[in-house]
Design a protein around this motif. Structure first.
Motif, mmCIF file in Angstrom:
data_model
loop_
_atom_site.group_PDB
_atom_site.id
_atom_site.type_symbol
_atom_site.label_atom_id
_atom_site.label_comp_id
_atom_site.label_asym_id
_atom_site.label_seq_id
_atom_site.Cartn_x
_atom_site.Cartn_y
_atom_site.Cartn_z
ATOM 1 N N ARG A 59 0.829 -1.192 0.000
ATOM 2 C CA ARG A 59 0.000 0.000 0.000
ATOM 3 C C ARG A 59 0.867 1.246 0.000
ATOM 4 N N GLY A 60 0.576 2.144 -0.909
ATOM 5 C CA GLY A 60 1.230 3.447 -0.933
ATOM 6 C C GLY A 60 0.454 4.426 -0.072
ATOM 7 N N ARG A 61 0.903 5.646 -0.036
ATOM 8 C CA ARG A 61 0.224 6.675 0.740
ATOM 9 C C ARG A 61 -0.561 7.585 -0.185
ATOM 10 N N ALA A 62 -1.768 7.904 0.216
ATOM 11 C CA ALA A 62 -2.565 8.880 -0.512
ATOM 12 C C ALA A 62 -2.016 10.269 -0.191
ATOM 13 N N GLU A 63 -2.265 11.206 -1.074
ATOM 14 C CA GLU A 63 -1.796 12.568 -0.854
ATOM 15 C C GLU A 63 -2.356 13.094 0.462
ATOM 16 N N GLY A 64 -1.471 13.673 1.261
ATOM 17 C CA GLY A 64 -1.884 14.227 2.546
ATOM 18 C C GLY A 64 -1.903 13.218 3.678
ATOM 19 N N GLU A 65 -1.777 11.936 3.357
ATOM 20 C CA GLU A 65 -1.772 10.903 4.404
ATOM 21 C C GLU A 65 -0.438 10.958 5.146
ATOM 22 N N PRO A 66 -0.456 10.878 6.482
ATOM 23 C CA PRO A 66 0.800 10.975 7.233
ATOM 24 C C PRO A 66 1.718 9.780 6.971
ATOM 25 N N HIS A 67 3.012 10.048 7.040
ATOM 26 C CA HIS A 67 4.009 8.985 6.881
ATOM 27 C C HIS A 67 4.058 8.174 8.167
ATOM 28 N N PRO A 68 3.997 6.847 8.076
ATOM 29 C CA PRO A 68 4.006 6.040 9.306
ATOM 30 C C PRO A 68 5.334 6.179 10.054
ATOM 31 N N VAL A 69 5.258 5.985 11.360
ATOM 32 C CA VAL A 69 6.434 6.041 12.220
ATOM 33 C C VAL A 69 6.897 4.609 12.472
ATOM 34 N N SER A 70 8.174 4.348 12.238
ATOM 35 C CA SER A 70 8.747 3.036 12.513
ATOM 36 C C SER A 70 9.536 3.102 13.809
ATOM 37 N N ALA A 71 9.376 2.080 14.627
ATOM 38 C CA ALA A 71 10.116 2.020 15.886
ATOM 39 C C ALA A 71 10.527 0.585 16.158
ATOM 40 N N ILE A 72 11.640 0.455 16.849
ATOM 41 C CA ILE A 72 12.152 -0.844 17.289
ATOM 42 C C ILE A 72 12.113 -0.847 18.812
ATOM 43 N N THR A 138 13.812 1.504 23.345
ATOM 44 C CA THR A 138 13.078 1.846 22.130
ATOM 45 C C THR A 138 13.876 2.827 21.286
ATOM 46 N N SER A 139 13.902 2.586 19.990
ATOM 47 C CA SER A 139 14.506 3.506 19.036
ATOM 48 C C SER A 139 13.493 3.790 17.944
ATOM 49 N N VAL A 140 13.469 5.036 17.492
ATOM 50 C CA VAL A 140 12.548 5.453 16.441
ATOM 51 C C VAL A 140 13.346 5.767 15.195
ATOM 52 N N ALA A 141 12.860 5.304 14.047
ATOM 53 C CA ALA A 141 13.538 5.563 12.774
ATOM 54 C C ALA A 141 13.308 7.011 12.364
ATOM 55 N N LEU A 142 14.384 7.684 12.009
ATOM 56 C CA LEU A 142 14.286 9.061 11.528
ATOM 57 C C LEU A 142 13.921 9.105 10.054
ATOM 58 N N THR A 143 14.516 8.210 9.280
ATOM 59 C CA THR A 143 14.226 8.129 7.856
ATOM 60 C C THR A 143 14.575 6.728 7.373
ATOM 61 N N THR A 144 13.957 6.305 6.282
ATOM 62 C CA THR A 144 14.241 4.996 5.715
ATOM 63 C C THR A 144 15.083 5.190 4.468
ATOM 64 N N VAL A 145 16.255 4.554 4.428
ATOM 65 C CA VAL A 145 17.129 4.689 3.260
ATOM 66 C C VAL A 145 17.190 3.413 2.434
ATOM 67 N N ILE A 146 16.894 2.264 3.047
ATOM 68 C CA ILE A 146 16.813 0.990 2.339
ATOM 69 C C ILE A 146 15.609 0.255 2.898
ATOM 70 N N ASP A 147 14.746 -0.242 2.020
ATOM 71 C CA ASP A 147 13.574 -0.993 2.465
ATOM 72 C C ASP A 147 13.375 -2.180 1.539
ATOM 73 N N ARG A 148 13.748 -3.341 2.005
ATOM 74 C CA ARG A 148 13.595 -4.572 1.237
ATOM 75 C C ARG A 148 12.547 -5.482 1.851
ATOM 76 N N THR A 149 11.687 -4.943 2.714
ATOM 77 C CA THR A 149 10.696 -5.768 3.398
ATOM 78 C C THR A 149 9.681 -6.372 2.463
ATOM 79 N N VAL A 150 9.491 -5.798 1.302
ATOM 80 C CA VAL A 150 8.505 -6.314 0.346
ATOM 81 C C VAL A 150 9.009 -7.576 -0.315
ATOM 82 N N ALA A 151 10.285 -7.687 -0.541
ATOM 83 C CA ALA A 151 10.876 -8.818 -1.267
ATOM 84 C C ALA A 151 10.822 -10.079 -0.549
#
Length: 151
Positions: A59-72, A138-151
């Motif tokens: 699923r992509g994001r619709a325009e204006g939809e907030p970017h999800p927050v990733s945390a470990i 807990t750590s929160v992701a600031l930005t995603t630079v590589i995302d291979r979770t779909v593969a």
């Protein structure tokens, strides 16, 4: 996947499906230089053998939809993983997208995808309050630079 052996054509079919799981058989066949029927039979065999475990929608994001927050969240259990109550509780939290059992200092690595930092905080409070949870980090992701979770 017991006994599953992949040849070069199987690997090329998998690569094409990984890139576009909705690609028509005729397109796949042209790309791997086989007939449509041969490609269909190979895909069916890989599905039966467990090489292909399923298909999904990313699923992509619709325009204006907030970017999800990733945390470990690293979880240390006081009972060192005896009993499954903590795992059952984590499974009931929809934002928990992955949970791995670890060797080492911490027992669990919990990956969250939430709509907001407030929601990450609520989930952290819920996890930290579980009976048997001794500590969390807990750590929160600031930005995603590589995302291979779909593969």
């Amino acid at each position: 996947m017991v006994g599953a052996r992949l040849d070069e054509i199987d690997r090329r079919i998998l690569a094409q499906l990984t890139e576009d799981a909705r690609a028509p058989l005729v397109t796949l066949a042209a790309r791997v230089h086989l007939s449509r029927n041969a490609v269909r039979q190979r895909i069916e065999r890989m599905e039966r053998d467990g090489v292909i475990a399923g298909y999904t929608v990313v699923r992509g994001r619709a325009e204006g939809e907030p970017h999800p927050v990733s945390a470990i969240v690293f979880v240390y259990r006081s009972d060192r993983m005896r009993g499954g109550q903590v795992l059952a509780e984590l499974a009931a939290i929809p934002e928990v997208v992955r949970c791995d059992v670890l060797a080492g200092q911490f027992d669990l690595l919990v990956t969250l995808q939430a709509d907001s930092m407030d929601r990450v905080g609520e989930i952290w409070e819920r996890i930290a309050a579980l009976p048997g949870v001794a500590d969390t980090v807990t750590s929160v992701a600031l930005t995603t630079v590589i995302d291979r979770t779909v593969a």
